[in-house]
Design an enzyme around this catalytic site. Structure first.
Site, mmCIF file in Angstrom:
data_model
loop_
_atom_site.group_PDB
_atom_site.id
_atom_site.type_symbol
_atom_site.label_atom_id
_atom_site.label_comp_id
_atom_site.label_asym_id
_atom_site.label_seq_id
_atom_site.Cartn_x
_atom_site.Cartn_y
_atom_site.Cartn_z
ATOM 1 N N CYS A 73 25.025 28.624 14.752
ATOM 2 C CA CYS A 73 25.381 29.660 15.721
ATOM 3 C C CYS A 73 24.214 29.894 16.687
ATOM 4 O O CYS A 73 23.955 29.039 17.534
ATOM 5 C CB CYS A 73 25.843 30.924 15.007
ATOM 6 S SG CYS A 73 26.749 32.066 16.077
ATOM 7 N N HIS A 161 29.810 29.176 10.948
ATOM 8 C CA HIS A 161 28.961 29.551 9.817
ATOM 9 C C HIS A 161 29.421 28.816 8.552
ATOM 10 O O HIS A 161 30.327 29.276 7.877
ATOM 11 C CB HIS A 161 28.990 31.069 9.615
ATOM 12 C CG HIS A 161 28.265 31.806 10.684
ATOM 13 N ND1 HIS A 161 26.918 32.063 10.606
ATOM 14 C CD2 HIS A 161 28.678 32.283 11.883
ATOM 15 C CE1 HIS A 161 26.528 32.692 11.701
ATOM 16 N NE2 HIS A 161 27.583 32.836 12.496
ATOM 17 N N GLU A 163 27.998 28.726 5.792
ATOM 18 C CA GLU A 163 27.533 29.433 4.600
ATOM 19 C C GLU A 163 28.502 30.487 4.088
ATOM 20 O O GLU A 163 28.324 31.008 2.989
ATOM 21 C CB GLU A 163 26.168 30.071 4.879
ATOM 22 C CG GLU A 163 26.183 31.247 5.829
ATOM 23 C CD GLU A 163 26.144 30.894 7.310
ATOM 24 O OE1 GLU A 163 25.885 31.802 8.119
ATOM 25 O OE2 GLU A 163 26.376 29.720 7.677
#
Length: 183
Positions: A73, A161, A163
């Site tokens: 990002c 993202h 994660e």
């Protein structure tokens, strides 16, 4: 053991980036973005997401330390703007669940996700123009450049993202990056 540091750009998910790497079996540490790059001993670097490019500290300096770098990002946006690309406001804005089309199934970071994957991404700002040497590796109907790679310099970026739990196959993105760091 492979060591990857996460440069903390004060994003709300940064601790999850460190956890994903630890869960993948690498030695990892969260490092403040004001840390001088010469103080880092690592096989790879993750430039985390974050709320504001003005708070990116010394993040751009980590692009020159001769280890693979993954920008997530804001980290991708820092990479693009520092290397001659262009970043601008996104048309969509906030976080969304997005289907991303993988454009290069040979790409070392996202190619294994082809032909498409679902991701969680913010599009308040996004890369509008790639830096020289980068390949456009993923797109969506929300954002033209969802991912980019310069495999020759081992520099990679994703707008989304990997994660967070909302991203399908996010662990695979980290595993692919770890493989680049272990070469």
């Amino acid at each position: 053991m492979t060591r990857i540091v996460v440069i903390d750009n004060h994003g709300q998910f940064t601790h999850l980036e460190q956890r994903a790497l630890r869960d993948a079996g690498v030695d990892t540490e969260l490092v403040d973005n004001d840390t001088p790059p010469e103080e880092i001993d690592a096989d790879g670097v993750v430039l985390s997401g974050g709320p504001d490019a003005d708070r990116a500290g010394r993040s751009a300096e980590f692009l020159d330390i001769d280890v693979p770098v993954l920008g997530i990002c804001l980290g991708m946006q820092i990479m693009a703007s520092e290397l001659g690309g262009r970043v601008g406001s996104g048309d969509y804005g906030g976080y969304a669940d997005v289907t991303v089309d993988i454009l290069d199934d040979d790409d070392p970071l996202v190619g294994s996700l082809a032909p498409e994957t679902r991701v969680w991404a913010s599009h308040a700002d996004e890369v509008k123009e790639l830096p020289d040497g980068f390949t456009h590796t993923a797109t969506s109907d929300v954002c033209g450049i969802e991912a980019m790679s310069d495999a020759d310099r081992d520099l990679y970026g994703v707008q989304w993202h990997p994660e967070v739990a909302h991203t399908e196959r996010g662990e695979e993105v980290f595993e692919n990056f770890i493989a680049r760091c272990e070469r």
